[in-house]
Motif scaffolding. Structure first.
Motif, PDB file in Angstrom:
ATOM      1  N   LEU A 111       0.833  -1.210   0.000  1.00 55.28           N
ATOM      2  CA  LEU A 111       0.000   0.000   0.000  1.00 55.28           C
ATOM      3  C   LEU A 111       0.866   1.258   0.000  1.00 55.28           C
ATOM      4  CD1 LEU A 111      -2.889  -0.988   2.427  1.00 55.28           C
ATOM      5  CD2 LEU A 111      -3.007  -0.685  -0.041  1.00 55.28           C
ATOM      6  N   GLU A 112       1.976   1.205   0.711  1.00 54.36           N
ATOM      7  CA  GLU A 112       2.893   2.351   0.705  1.00 54.36           C
ATOM      8  C   GLU A 112       3.449   2.588  -0.701  1.00 54.36           C
ATOM      9  OE1 GLU A 112       3.299   4.593   3.060  1.00 54.36           O
ATOM     10  OE2 GLU A 112       1.797   3.416   4.150  1.00 54.36           O
ATOM     11  N   GLN A 113       3.759   1.525  -1.412  1.00 59.30           N
ATOM     12  CA  GLN A 113       4.250   1.666  -2.788  1.00 59.30           C
ATOM     13  C   GLN A 113       3.160   2.245  -3.691  1.00 59.30           C
ATOM     14  OE1 GLN A 113       5.632  -2.310  -3.696  1.00 59.30           O
ATOM     15  NE2 GLN A 113       7.747  -1.734  -3.264  1.00 59.30           N
ATOM     16  N   VAL A 114       1.918   1.819  -3.495  1.00 64.24           N
ATOM     17  CA  VAL A 114       0.799   2.349  -4.283  1.00 64.24           C
ATOM     18  C   VAL A 114       0.633   3.836  -3.996  1.00 64.24           C
ATOM     19  CG1 VAL A 114      -1.706   2.269  -4.602  1.00 64.24           C
ATOM     20  CG2 VAL A 114      -0.395   0.141  -4.503  1.00 64.24           C
ATOM     21  N   ARG A 115       0.695   4.213  -2.734  1.00 66.54           N
ATOM     22  CA  ARG A 115       0.581   5.642  -2.365  1.00 66.54           C
ATOM     23  C   ARG A 115       1.683   6.456  -3.048  1.00 66.54           C
ATOM     24  NH1 ARG A 115      -0.448   3.511   2.950  1.00 66.54           N
ATOM     25  NH2 ARG A 115      -2.665   3.683   3.362  1.00 66.54           N
ATOM     26  N   ALA A 116       2.902   5.931  -3.023  1.00 62.40           N
ATOM     27  CA  ALA A 116       4.021   6.646  -3.645  1.00 62.40           C
ATOM     28  C   ALA A 116       3.796   6.780  -5.153  1.00 62.40           C
ATOM     29  CB  ALA A 116       5.335   5.913  -3.358  1.00 62.40           C
ATOM     30  N   LEU A 117       3.288   5.730  -5.798  1.00 57.87           N
ATOM     31  CA  LEU A 117       2.988   5.804  -7.234  1.00 57.87           C
ATOM     32  C   LEU A 117       1.914   6.845  -7.517  1.00 57.87           C
ATOM     33  CD1 LEU A 117       2.981   2.022  -8.189  1.00 57.87           C
ATOM     34  CD2 LEU A 117       4.566   3.754  -9.029  1.00 57.87           C
ATOM     35  N   LEU A 118       0.882   6.877  -6.690  1.00 58.80           N
ATOM     36  CA  LEU A 118      -0.198   7.855  -6.877  1.00 58.80           C
ATOM     37  C   LEU A 118       0.313   9.279  -6.692  1.00 58.80           C
ATOM     38  CD1 LEU A 118      -3.133   6.022  -5.076  1.00 58.80           C
ATOM     39  CD2 LEU A 118      -2.919   6.466  -7.531  1.00 58.80           C
TER      40      LEU A 118
END
Length: 128
Positions: A111-118
């Motif tokens: 989820l942290e990686q998804v947040r960073a991508l967003l």
């Protein structure tokens, strides 16, 4: 070629072999898929059908045909995920993400990686 690129598991395995190699004969593709224990004629039929759909192209090299991919793995992925979202989640990508999180298919670190991508995507578009 149509934007809707739906491939079966076997077709995806074959395409992954082609994407890795760049181009292959039927015999080479059959050998690369040895763990699937496919007949040469099965691989030839798969490639012929994929060529008719515009997914691969062939060229003659002596007496044999050599196939190469006409589409990228990213194109296939985008198309198949878009189709999944449209068919299963009624066109709502947030519903897919919510499903993945609720079914624990996505871990906290993911989820942290998804947040960073967003955040990177929003910054790239100049959004706050």
């Amino acid at each position: 070629m149509a934007e809707d690129i739906a491939l079966s598991d076997l077709q995806l395995d074959l395409m992954r072999v082609l994407w890795r190699a760049g181009e292959l004969s039927v015999a080479d593709a059959t050998a690369a898929l040895a763990d699937r224990d496919l007949a040469h004629t099965t691989v030839a039929t798969l490639l012929t059908r994929l060529e008719k759909r515009g997914v691969v192209a062939s060229r003659r090299d002596g007496r044999m045909l050599v196939y190469r991919p006409c589409i990228s793995e990213d194109q296939v992925r985008r198309s198949m995920v878009s189709s999944l979202i449209a068919q299963v989640f009624r066109g709502d990508p947030k519903a897919l993400l919510a499903h993945l999180v609720s079914e624990r298919e996505v871990a906290g670190g993911d989820l942290e990686q998804v947040r960073a991508l967003l955040e990177r995507d929003e910054a790239g578009r100049g959004e706050p």
